[in-house]
Design an enzyme around this catalytic site. Structure first.
Site, PDB file in Angstrom:
ATOM      1  N   TRP A  63       0.793  -1.245  -0.069  1.00  0.00           N
ATOM      2  CA  TRP A  63      -0.073  -0.057  -0.054  1.00  0.00           C
ATOM      3  C   TRP A  63       0.680   1.322   0.225  1.00  0.00           C
ATOM      4  O   TRP A  63       0.661   2.286  -0.708  1.00  0.00           O
ATOM      5  CB  TRP A  63      -0.780   0.093   1.282  1.00  0.00           C
ATOM      6  CG  TRP A  63      -2.208   0.785   1.272  1.00  0.00           C
ATOM      7  CD1 TRP A  63      -2.256   2.125   1.047  1.00  0.00           C
ATOM      8  CD2 TRP A  63      -3.371   0.682   1.561  1.00  0.00           C
ATOM      9  NE1 TRP A  63      -3.356   2.694   0.853  1.00  0.00           N
ATOM     10  CE2 TRP A  63      -4.046   1.621   1.441  1.00  0.00           C
ATOM     11  CE3 TRP A  63      -4.085  -0.638   2.067  1.00  0.00           C
ATOM     12  CZ2 TRP A  63      -5.701   1.857   1.737  1.00  0.00           C
ATOM     13  CZ3 TRP A  63      -5.483  -0.505   2.357  1.00  0.00           C
ATOM     14  CH2 TRP A  63      -6.140   0.577   2.223  1.00  0.00           C
ATOM     15  N   HIS A  84       2.192   3.573  -2.781  1.00  0.00           N
ATOM     16  CA  HIS A  84       1.408   4.664  -3.541  1.00  0.00           C
ATOM     17  C   HIS A  84       1.851   6.074  -2.827  1.00  0.00           C
ATOM     18  O   HIS A  84       1.176   6.279  -1.805  1.00  0.00           O
ATOM     19  CB  HIS A  84      -0.091   4.290  -3.327  1.00  0.00           C
ATOM     20  CG  HIS A  84      -0.540   3.032  -4.105  1.00  0.00           C
ATOM     21  ND1 HIS A  84      -0.894   2.907  -5.510  1.00  0.00           N
ATOM     22  CD2 HIS A  84      -0.297   1.651  -3.832  1.00  0.00           C
ATOM     23  CE1 HIS A  84      -1.175   1.724  -5.738  1.00  0.00           C
ATOM     24  NE2 HIS A  84      -0.738   1.069  -4.878  1.00  0.00           N
ATOM     25  N   ARG A  85       2.629   6.568  -3.305  1.00  0.00           N
ATOM     26  CA  ARG A  85       3.243   7.915  -2.806  1.00  0.00           C
ATOM     27  C   ARG A  85       2.484   8.803  -2.806  1.00  0.00           C
ATOM     28  O   ARG A  85       2.817   9.898  -2.150  1.00  0.00           O
ATOM     29  CB  ARG A  85       4.615   8.160  -3.640  1.00  0.00           C
ATOM     30  CG  ARG A  85       5.692   7.089  -3.439  1.00  0.00           C
ATOM     31  CD  ARG A  85       6.619   7.185  -4.507  1.00  0.00           C
ATOM     32  NE  ARG A  85       6.187   6.774  -5.938  1.00  0.00           N
ATOM     33  CZ  ARG A  85       6.398   6.690  -6.961  1.00  0.00           C
ATOM     34  NH1 ARG A  85       7.793   6.877  -7.058  1.00  0.00           N
ATOM     35  NH2 ARG A  85       5.795   6.495  -7.892  1.00  0.00           N
ATOM     36  N   SER A 122       2.933   3.384  15.894  1.00  0.00           N
ATOM     37  CA  SER A 122       4.316   3.110  15.891  1.00  0.00           C
ATOM     38  C   SER A 122       4.508   1.956  16.960  1.00  0.00           C
ATOM     39  O   SER A 122       4.280   2.151  18.175  1.00  0.00           O
ATOM     40  CB  SER A 122       4.942   4.469  16.520  1.00  0.00           C
ATOM     41  OG  SER A 122       6.063   4.042  16.958  1.00  0.00           O
ATOM     42  N   LEU A 167      -9.518  12.167  -4.742  1.00  0.00           N
ATOM     43  CA  LEU A 167     -10.155  11.125  -5.708  1.00  0.00           C
ATOM     44  C   LEU A 167      -9.366  10.385  -6.933  1.00  0.00           C
ATOM     45  O   LEU A 167      -9.580   9.407  -7.159  1.00  0.00           O
ATOM     46  CB  LEU A 167     -11.549  11.877  -6.144  1.00  0.00           C
ATOM     47  CG  LEU A 167     -12.503  11.014  -7.029  1.00  0.00           C
ATOM     48  CD1 LEU A 167     -13.153   9.636  -6.280  1.00  0.00           C
ATOM     49  CD2 LEU A 167     -13.754  11.707  -7.467  1.00  0.00           C
ATOM     50  N   ARG A 209      -4.861  -1.959  -7.424  1.00  0.00           N
ATOM     51  CA  ARG A 209      -5.229  -2.910  -6.583  1.00  0.00           C
ATOM     52  C   ARG A 209      -6.389  -3.677  -6.486  1.00  0.00           C
ATOM     53  O   ARG A 209      -6.515  -4.710  -5.704  1.00  0.00           O
ATOM     54  CB  ARG A 209      -4.900  -2.195  -5.045  1.00  0.00           C
ATOM     55  CG  ARG A 209      -3.496  -1.726  -5.044  1.00  0.00           C
ATOM     56  CD  ARG A 209      -2.320  -2.606  -5.137  1.00  0.00           C
ATOM     57  NE  ARG A 209      -1.036  -2.004  -5.108  1.00  0.00           N
ATOM     58  CZ  ARG A 209       0.207  -2.572  -4.886  1.00  0.00           C
ATOM     59  NH1 ARG A 209       0.072  -3.907  -5.230  1.00  0.00           N
ATOM     60  NH2 ARG A 209       1.223  -1.717  -4.884  1.00  0.00           N
TER      61      ARG A 209
HETATM   62  C1  LIG Z   1       0.638  -6.044  -9.410  1.00  0.00           C
HETATM   63  C2  LIG Z   1       1.745  -5.381  -8.884  1.00  0.00           C
HETATM   64  C3  LIG Z   1       3.044  -5.694  -8.776  1.00  0.00           C
HETATM   65  C4  LIG Z   1       3.931  -4.878  -8.162  1.00  0.00           C
HETATM   66  N1  LIG Z   1       5.060  -5.518  -8.316  1.00  0.00           N
HETATM   67  C5  LIG Z   1       6.363  -4.832  -7.586  1.00  0.00           C
HETATM   68  C6  LIG Z   1       7.524  -5.348  -7.382  1.00  0.00           C
HETATM   69  O1  LIG Z   1       7.811  -6.521  -7.805  1.00  0.00           O
HETATM   70  N2  LIG Z   1       8.340  -4.441  -6.883  1.00  0.00           N
HETATM   71  C7  LIG Z   1       8.346  -3.172  -6.558  1.00  0.00           C
HETATM   72  O2  LIG Z   1       9.216  -2.611  -6.090  1.00  0.00           O
HETATM   73  N3  LIG Z   1       6.996  -2.720  -6.531  1.00  0.00           N
HETATM   74  C8  LIG Z   1       6.149  -3.151  -7.210  1.00  0.00           C
HETATM   75  N4  LIG Z   1       4.807  -2.922  -7.313  1.00  0.00           N
HETATM   76  C9  LIG Z   1       4.512  -1.497  -7.148  1.00  0.00           C
HETATM   77  C10 LIG Z   1       4.483  -0.443  -8.309  1.00  0.00           C
HETATM   78  O3  LIG Z   1       5.887  -0.666  -8.936  1.00  0.00           O
HETATM   79  C11 LIG Z   1       4.119   0.928  -7.646  1.00  0.00           C
HETATM   80  O4  LIG Z   1       5.183   1.457  -6.864  1.00  0.00           O
HETATM   81  C12 LIG Z   1       2.764   1.088  -7.036  1.00  0.00           C
HETATM   82  O5  LIG Z   1       1.791   0.042  -7.907  1.00  0.00           O
HETATM   83  C13 LIG Z   1       2.392   2.373  -6.835  1.00  0.00           C
HETATM   84  O6  LIG Z   1       1.942   2.778  -8.242  1.00  0.00           O
HETATM   85  P1  LIG Z   1       2.247   4.568  -8.638  1.00  0.00           P
HETATM   86  O7  LIG Z   1       3.922   4.880  -8.459  1.00  0.00           O
HETATM   87  O8  LIG Z   1       1.632   4.570  -9.919  1.00  0.00           O
HETATM   88  O9  LIG Z   1       1.405   5.292  -7.502  1.00  0.00           O
HETATM   89  P2  LIG Z   1       1.759   6.461  -6.672  1.00  0.00           P
HETATM   90  O10 LIG Z   1       3.286   6.523  -5.929  1.00  0.00           O
HETATM   91  O11 LIG Z   1       0.762   6.731  -5.927  1.00  0.00           O
HETATM   92  O12 LIG Z   1       2.108   7.631  -7.901  1.00  0.00           O
HETATM   93  C14 LIG Z   1       0.780   7.888  -8.800  1.00  0.00           C
HETATM   94  C15 LIG Z   1       1.481   8.580 -10.087  1.00  0.00           C
HETATM   95  O13 LIG Z   1       2.122   9.757  -9.772  1.00  0.00           O
HETATM   96  C16 LIG Z   1       3.212   9.965 -10.406  1.00  0.00           C
HETATM   97  N5  LIG Z   1       4.649   9.739  -9.746  1.00  0.00           N
HETATM   98  C17 LIG Z   1       4.646   9.767  -8.486  1.00  0.00           C
HETATM   99  N6  LIG Z   1       5.965   9.750  -7.777  1.00  0.00           N
HETATM  100  C18 LIG Z   1       6.691   9.710  -9.013  1.00  0.00           C
HETATM  101  C19 LIG Z   1       8.075  10.127  -9.441  1.00  0.00           C
HETATM  102  N7  LIG Z   1       8.948   9.872  -8.272  1.00  0.00           N
HETATM  103  N8  LIG Z   1       8.397  10.316 -10.358  1.00  0.00           N
HETATM  104  C20 LIG Z   1       7.563  10.382 -11.717  1.00  0.00           C
HETATM  105  N9  LIG Z   1       6.260  10.301 -11.457  1.00  0.00           N
HETATM  106  C21 LIG Z   1       5.684   9.918 -10.177  1.00  0.00           C
HETATM  107  C22 LIG Z   1       3.210   8.690 -11.593  1.00  0.00           C
HETATM  108  O14 LIG Z   1       2.613   9.097 -12.800  1.00  0.00           O
HETATM  109  C23 LIG Z   1       2.329   7.677 -10.507  1.00  0.00           C
HETATM  110  O15 LIG Z   1       1.633   6.812 -11.576  1.00  0.00           O
HETATM  111  C24 LIG Z   1       3.878  -3.682  -7.856  1.00  0.00           C
HETATM  112  C25 LIG Z   1       2.569  -3.214  -8.028  1.00  0.00           C
HETATM  113  C26 LIG Z   1       1.386  -3.890  -8.514  1.00  0.00           C
HETATM  114  C27 LIG Z   1       0.248  -3.298  -8.650  1.00  0.00           C
END
Ligand SMILES: Cc1cc2nc3c(=O)[nH]c(=O)nc-3n(C[C@H](O)[C@H](O)[C@H](O)COP(=O)(O)OP(=O)(O)OC[C@H]3O[C@@H](n4cnc5c(N)ncnc54)[C@H](O)[C@@H]3O)c2cc1C
Length: 250
Positions: free
Chosen positions: A106, A109-110, A118, A205, A215
């Site tokens: 979870w 999702h940054r 804690s 949202l 997810r």
């Molecule tokens: C099925 C599945 C398998 C996965 N397996 C792995 C794994 O094996 N190892 C692993 O490490 N992770 C894994 N992940 C995690 C995945 O790589 C993402 O970190 C996670 O899904 C969060 O997605 P996000 O970065 O789009 O979300 P958020 O961090 O909420 O970001 C949302 C959007 O904001 C933008 N954004 C945010 N931060 C940045 C940044 N620093 N630079 C550029 N754009 C940014 C991007 O457009 C991003 O899509 C997995 C995820 C899923 C769903």
């Protein structure tokens, strides 16, 4: 409150905005505000009543349908044309109790904000995720990350008993360390990722929808999917028109 897994839950804390507020934000560009959800009857002079559909084709305003769309048309346009920022004008805060391995996924999702219990300040609750036997399946043969087929008879039962034993053992050691005066932040080192933790998460949202896309997907681990589905149910109640568009696009 939605109960999840054996000791988890997901509870709404608050939300802000609405489908209407999304429209209002988008309309800042034209200063028109929210005009209402349609469809509205066509008021073009000379437009024939809907009961006579064959005669309506001459009406250029409603194209013969007898109806003029309302702001649902704009909402659909925004959603389907990636005009995302108006969806950042609404959001939701939730409270979640889940195993630490679910939080590990979870917290990737940054774009959400988090505050979590804690284990440096507080003794961890004696709560571990112990999957049902039906969940204890084999490794997928085709997907390196995923679960596969059912295990041979008796194997799941054995695996579950072993998991329970190791959780009990970890708990006994954790409590003994605390009793002996070891610092909480050090004693927790023996705790497995099936330990339950608790947090509040807040996002707009747009980002809740992005979380649900990733997810709720069958490729996501079954446990976090249960939580994402519960997030989706809350979004559906609070933002029904946006949620309907999200489900259409899935
Ligand atoms: C099925 C599945 C398998 C996965 N397996 C792995 C794994 O094996 N190892 C692993 O490490 N992770 C894994 N992940 C995690 C995945 O790589 C993402 O970190 C996670 O899904 C969060 O997605 P996000 O970065 O789009 O979300 P958020 O961090 O909420 O970001 C949302 C959007 O904001 C933008 N954004 C945010 N931060 C940045 C940044 N620093 N630079 C550029 N754009 C940014 C991007 O457009 C991003 O899509 C997995 C995820 C899923 C769903």
């Amino acid at each position: 409150v939605t109960p999840l897994l054996n000791h988890g839950y997901l509870a709404p804390i608050e939300h802000w905005g609405s489908d209407e507020r999304v429209i209002e934000a988008a309309r800042m560009s034209t200063a028109k505000g929210f005009q209402g959800w349609g469809p509205f009857p066509c008021t073009e002079p000379g437009c024939m009543p809907v009961e006579m559909p064959g005669d309506l084709n001459f009406c250029t305003k409603c194209k013969g349908t007898g109806e003029i769309p309302g702001d649902e048309k704009l909402l659909r346009y925004l959603y389907t044309h990636a005009h995302h920022t108006p969806f950042e004008m609404a959001g939701m805060v939730i409270e979640v109790q889940a195993p630490i391995f679910v939080f590990r996924e979870w917290h990737r999702h940054r774009t959400q904000s988090y505050n979590e219990l804690s284990a440096r300040y507080t003794e961890l609750p004696d709560m571990f995720y112990l999957p049902d036997e039906s969940r204890i399946v084999g490794q997928s043969a085709t997907n390196k990350q995923a679960s596969g087929e059912e295990l041979d008879e008796g194997l799941a039962e054995w695996a579950r008993a072993e998991m329970a034993l190791s959780q009990q053992r970890a708990r006994i050691v954790y409590e003994s360390l605390l009793k002996a005066g070891v610092a909480r932040e050090v004693a927790r080192i023996v705790i497995p990722v099936s330990q339950y933790s608790r947090m509040r998460a807040s996002a707009n949202l747009r980002n809740w929808l992005a979380f649900c896309t990733l997810r709720m997907d069958p490729k996501a681990q079954w446990e976090i999917r249960q939580y994402a589905n519960a997030v989706g149910a809350l979004l559906a109640e609070r933002f029904p028109r946006t949620w309907a568009l999200f489900m259409e696009g899935k």
